[in-house]
Scaffold this active site. Structure first.
Site, PDB file in Angstrom:
ATOM      1  N   GLU A  60       0.823  -1.213   0.000  1.00 52.39           N
ATOM      2  CA  GLU A  60       0.000   0.000   0.000  1.00 52.39           C
ATOM      3  C   GLU A  60       0.858   1.263   0.000  1.00 52.39           C
ATOM      4  O   GLU A  60       0.528   2.246  -0.675  1.00 52.39           O
ATOM      5  CB  GLU A  60      -0.944   0.002   1.213  1.00 52.39           C
ATOM      6  CG  GLU A  60      -2.117  -0.941   1.088  1.00 52.39           C
ATOM      7  CD  GLU A  60      -2.978  -0.632  -0.128  1.00 52.39           C
ATOM      8  OE1 GLU A  60      -3.193   0.555  -0.428  1.00 52.39           O
ATOM      9  OE2 GLU A  60      -3.441  -1.580  -0.780  1.00 52.39           O
ATOM     10  N   TYR A 143      -6.179   6.299   5.213  1.00 51.94           N
ATOM     11  CA  TYR A 143      -6.318   5.446   4.039  1.00 51.94           C
ATOM     12  C   TYR A 143      -5.603   4.111   4.242  1.00 51.94           C
ATOM     13  O   TYR A 143      -6.184   3.031   4.039  1.00 51.94           O
ATOM     14  CB  TYR A 143      -5.762   6.134   2.786  1.00 51.94           C
ATOM     15  CG  TYR A 143      -5.521   5.134   1.676  1.00 51.94           C
ATOM     16  CD1 TYR A 143      -6.588   4.652   0.918  1.00 51.94           C
ATOM     17  CD2 TYR A 143      -4.253   4.607   1.425  1.00 51.94           C
ATOM     18  CE1 TYR A 143      -6.398   3.689  -0.060  1.00 51.94           C
ATOM     19  CE2 TYR A 143      -4.048   3.649   0.447  1.00 51.94           C
ATOM     20  CZ  TYR A 143      -5.123   3.200  -0.283  1.00 51.94           C
ATOM     21  OH  TYR A 143      -4.923   2.231  -1.244  1.00 51.94           O
ATOM     22  N   ASP A 161      -8.962   7.329  -0.532  1.00 50.37           N
ATOM     23  CA  ASP A 161      -7.905   8.177  -1.081  1.00 50.37           C
ATOM     24  C   ASP A 161      -8.495   8.945  -2.268  1.00 50.37           C
ATOM     25  O   ASP A 161      -9.699   8.893  -2.525  1.00 50.37           O
ATOM     26  CB  ASP A 161      -6.674   7.359  -1.486  1.00 50.37           C
ATOM     27  CG  ASP A 161      -6.977   6.359  -2.597  1.00 50.37           C
ATOM     28  OD1 ASP A 161      -8.161   6.227  -2.988  1.00 50.37           O
ATOM     29  OD2 ASP A 161      -6.034   5.714  -3.084  1.00 50.37           O
TER      30      ASP A 161
END
Length: 401
Positions: A60, A143, A161
């Site tokens: 991520e 996020y 996001d």
């Protein structure tokens, strides 16, 4: 955190967002998952083959502002070098930065290492399993916490996001500026109504894929979307208005001269950047801001000047600058061997590259502590930002002929 801030009635009254019925939400989830499952059969992303929160966390952070196909080899190399949180926590920073080299935004790599050290110290080396605890880790925001919580631990937490806000704003015609932090809770609330509690991780990833492949910022063709019948902006032909987004300021232009200085042993002069600030602790060829070369300090040029040729005064200034700041007497060629550009989020660098030769027969003092002579065969041991790679590539291509 991750609680509905607004009721459906409040969404309608305050933001003119018409939330769907439970039946419509269920139908949306089913169609989205049918599309996503077909996509998954065609695409093989290694981070989707695991529930390991460490691996998902790494992916991520890497995927932020980087294309998926670019991330795959970086992700695999990074986990091979640091297979566990403990390995990452104990790794020297230069090695972490070297594995990150080319992805940019190097503070993210430093934050990964610092967060790994926090996990070792405060969580006995085990990745925390709640968003509240994740948010205490360096570099993890709402996020990332939402993504890891849903994908690794199956919690119904949205991963909001810019990508997901774009998708949601078009689905519901949300007239809120996605660049304003205060509006995040509205998008988060909308996502909480939509998220599938049985497959929350897949739901987040399905919306991400929708934004990445169909509901893109540009070249968007809403009629090709698998969920077009739910898309209010498509039905009302208003999709071109969304998302609402304040225009970014253009990156400030800055011009430099880069000095590729070689000694008789075929080594090149490198310097380490300061510990804090842009490209902290990374290695570069000496850079001089062009303003220092063309200005006497009492005025500034209206526009940044790109130096492609040096007059005698400029050439003498650079040679004296190198002598004073690096204790290295040099001869600088008066014509550039190339010009390269690199855009950061807030700056646009234009760099003119000049070839320099160390005058070895003149006695010199010691190099500054942050400088070294390095042979190109050993460059792999030093972490270069992308702009320095561009400089070296250009220099090699030009000087080979």
């Amino acid at each position: 955190m991750f609680e509905k801030k607004y009721t459906k009635e409040e969404l309608k009254e305050k933001f003119n967002i018409e939330m769907w019925s439970e039946d419509k939400i269920k139908a949306f989830q089913e169609i989205l998952f049918d599309w996503y499952d077909q996509q998954e059969a065609e695409h093989d992303f290694p981070w989707r083959e695991t529930k390991d929160p460490y691996a998902i966390w790494i992916s991520e952070i890497m995927l932020q502002q980087t294309r998926t196909d670019t991330v795959i080899p970086y992700f695999e190399r990074f986990l091979e070098a640091f297979p566990t949180i403990k390995d990452l926590a104990e790794a020297p920073e230069y090695k972490v930065l070297k594995m990150w080299e080319g992805l940019g935004y190097y503070s993210r790599a430093r934050n990964l290492k610092e967060a790994a050290m926090q996990i070792m110290l405060h969580y006995d080396g085990v990745f925390p399993d709640t968003p509240k605890e994740m948010l205490k880790l360096k570099g993890i925001g709402p996020y990332t916490a939402g993504a890891i919580s849903s994908m690794a631990f199956g919690l119904p937490t949205p991963a909001i996001d810019g990508n997901l806000m774009r998708v949601l704003s078009r689905l519901f015609e949300i007239d809120l500026d996605i660049t304003k932090a205060k509006n995040r809770k509205v998008f988060e609330t909308v996502a909480l109504y939509l998220i599938d509690e049985e497959r929350p991780g897949d739901f987040n990833q399905a919306l991400m894929d929708l934004g990445r492949t169909v509901c893109t910022p540009k070249n968007y063709f809403p009629e090709m979307s698998p969920v077009k019948e739910f898309n209010a902006s498509y039905i009302n032909e208003t999709w071109h208005k969304y998302p609402v987004k304040k225009a970014k300021n253009k990156p400030k232009p800055v011009t430099y001269v880069a000095l590729v200085i070689q000694n008789e042993q075929g080594e090149y002069l490198l310097e380490r950047r300061p510990e804090k600030g842009l490209l902290a602790n990374m290695w570069q060829f000496p850079l001089i801001n062009v303003e220092k070369i063309i200005s006497d300090g009492t005025w500034k040029p209206f526009q940044p000047v790109i130096l492609e040729d040096l007059d005698q005064e400029q050439q003498a200034f650079i040679e004296e600058y190198v002598q004073e700041n690096y204790q290295v007497p040099v001869t600088i060629a008066p014509q550039t061997v190339g010009v390269v550009e690199h855009v950061f989020s807030h700056l646009k660098w234009t760099v003119s590259i000049y070839d320099g030769v160390k005058v070895d027969h003149i006695l010199t003092g010691d190099l500054p502590e942050n400088c070294v002579w390095v042979h190109p065969d050993d460059f792999d041991h030093y972490t270069f930002p992308t702009i320095q790679k561009k400089i070296w590539k250009n220099f090699i291509e030009i000087t080979l002929f």
